[in-house]
Design an enzyme around this catalytic site. Structure first.
Site, mmCIF file in Angstrom:
data_model
loop_
_atom_site.group_PDB
_atom_site.id
_atom_site.type_symbol
_atom_site.label_atom_id
_atom_site.label_comp_id
_atom_site.label_asym_id
_atom_site.label_seq_id
_atom_site.Cartn_x
_atom_site.Cartn_y
_atom_site.Cartn_z
ATOM 1 C CB SER A 138 -8.095 -0.467 5.915
ATOM 2 O OG SER A 138 -9.059 0.661 5.941
ATOM 3 C CE LYS A 154 -3.852 1.658 3.090
ATOM 4 N NZ LYS A 154 -4.881 1.256 4.118
ATOM 5 C CB SER A 160 -8.027 2.750 3.084
ATOM 6 O OG SER A 160 -7.114 2.263 3.906
#
Lengths: 429, 63
Positions: free
Chosen positions: A145, A45, A121
């Site tokens: 997330s 990420k 996310s």
């Protein structure tokens, strides 16, 4: 497949997925590739520091920052274990969302249906794994997330115990809730990746002084006493989520349903803590750069920065009570299970959903199953199931274990995988 | 706890708190922030209001 071939494949499919924001070909070619994760590819990420790359955390505000000079602890650990870094992945701006509908770079798309969200996310990371572009991917989980995108994209996910893994070099969101987490298409890869991430890091002041407890290959035959979480979790489970939960419960021998009376309050507490901590984190940026923020989060963060201290501290008190309620359940049960999301992946752009007899904002409703549990800091694995009611889409089930018992959560995931109930097939693109 | 979820209370609070936080918001920005703040206030309203003062405000995570 050579590293060059893997990268070429990422380029080919990323046009449709928008899972990656950056590729790292030089570091990929230079990676030693020796160790327990030898030749396993991974993505991270884009809030993980990666030497030579600017840490963007999904934001254009940080895009002009200089590149990181050092790898985050998690990235360094995976490379040291032999994994090959292929690139950084798409995410909600500053991790503040459940759908990775990032207005700066576009939404990450779900490999199983490109019109749908990859979840958030950490949506880009989950999508990259589901599409078979990498074997492993790093995400973070503050309110769900890792667990929401694992459910939407049909991959295995793990949020370890709060404080277990080093967060050094990870751009924060809500410091008292942030966790490093991981995605994989098999429980064996998930366990191996998790083991590689373990280890004391004296440079992370928030890491717990816990010895390394390697899980090795997860033991599907481990005897666990399992119960289903009802109440809030049953109220908001849609048909597909309820079907997936029932299938998992039968396979795991869970014939008791228990209540977590504080679930709704704990969800509110988790959200309030996140608002207060994220609002304070970004207060200076809100003064100078708020017009550059994604419209979806600009005023959410502004409101967050104004959260009264009283609410924040009361939320932290609820967190203590939640931990005690869960501890009481864990005196009888080794594992609790609940849906990871109330529904399969949302169509991108969905604003509202009907759930439990209520009309709810769709993006926050995606976290309605994960958010009540995060404040307790317990380890949770997600196993992807494929219920008929989801019509070809996956829905995840949360496998919730006692603090520091990641091995139990992973063992249950392995049992579902071995029984052919949970699986993470590569999406056909 | 004080309920700030209605639009009038939320606006009064946001206007004052924004000044304290050093945020110079336009009228449109205040309105957009009030809308979001009402969501936060509704969350706060879901917290139990009878918690003991002596309850430590965060769990300990040491192993």
């Amino acid at each position: 497949m050579t590293v060059a071939e893997q990268l070429a494949r990422v380029v080919e499919f990323n046009n449709r997925l928008n899972a990656f924001t950056n590729l790292t070909p030089n570091r990929a070619e230079q990676a030693p590739g020796q160790g327990p994760l030898a030749r396993k590819s991974f993505a991270f990420k884009n809030l993980y520091d990666f030497a030579g790359l600017t840490t963007r955390a999904g934001s254009v505000i940080l895009a002009d920052n200089p590149p990181a000079t050092e790898d985050s602890a998690a990235v360094a650990s995976l490379i040291a274990a032999g994994a090959i870094p292929l690139g950084a992945t798409n995410m909600d701006e500053f991790a503040f969302g459940f759908t990775t509908e990032n207005s700066h770079v576009g939404p990450a798309r779900n490999p199983h249906d490109l019109s749908r969200s990859a979840g958030g996310s950490s949506g880009g990371s989950a999508a990259a794994v589901a599409a078979g572009l990498v074997d492993l991917a790093l995400g973070t989980d503050t309110n769900g997330s890792v667990r929401v995108p694992a459910s939407f994209c049909g991959v295995f996910g793990l949020k370890p115990t709060y404080g277990r893994l080093s967060r050094r070099g990870v751009f924060p969101f809500s410091t008292s809730l942030d966790h490093v987490g991981l995605f994989a298409r098999s429980t064996a890869d998930l366990a191996a990746g998790y083991d590689a991430l373990q280890g004391r890091d004296p440079r992370d002041p928030m890491q717990a002084a816990r010895v390394v407890e390697l899980v090795g290959s997860s033991d599907p035959d481990r005897v666990l006493k399992v119960a289903v979480l009802g109440g809030h979790f049953a109220q908001y489970a849609g048909d597909a989520a309820a079907e997936a939960l029932k299938t998992a419960a039968t396979a795991l021998g869970a014939n008791q349903t228990v209540e977590l009376p504080l679930a709704a309050a704990a969800r509110a507490a988790g959200a309030l803590i996140t608002y207060a901590e994220a609002g304070e984190l970004h207060r200076k940026r809100l003064k100078t750069d708020r017009h550059r923020l994604d419209p979806l989060i600009r005023y959410r963060l502004t409101a967050a920065a104004l959260t009264p201290a009283q609410w924040y501290l009361q939320a932290q008190r609820v967190r203590r009570l939640l931990t005690e309620q869960l501890a009481a359940l864990f005196q009888t049960y080794d594992l609790l299970i609940a849906p990871a999301t109330p529904f399969p992946a949302l169509t991108i752009g969905t604003d509202h959903v009907e759930l439990g007899g209520e009309t709810l904002p769709a993006r926050s409703a995606a976290g309605i199953m994960t958010q009540p549990l995060t404040p307790a800091g317990v380890p949770i694995a997600v196993a992807p199931l494929w219920p008929e009611a989801a019509e070809g889409l996956p829905v995840g089930v949360q496998l919730i274990a006692r603090p520091w018992r990641e091995a139990d959560a992973l063992a249950a995931a392995a049992r579902l995988e071995q029984a052919g109930i949970a699986a993470a097939p590569i999406a056909t693109l | 706890m004080t309920d700030l979820s209605d639009a009038k209370s939320a606006r009064r609070y946001v206007e004052a708190a924004a000044v304290a936080a050093g945020l110079d918001l336009s009228e449109d920005e205040v309105s957009a922030t009030v809308e979001q703040f009402q969501i936060v206030a509704r969350l706060a309203a879901q917290l139990p209001c009878d918690l003991a003062d002596t309850l430590e405000p965060a769990p300990r995570f040491e192993p």
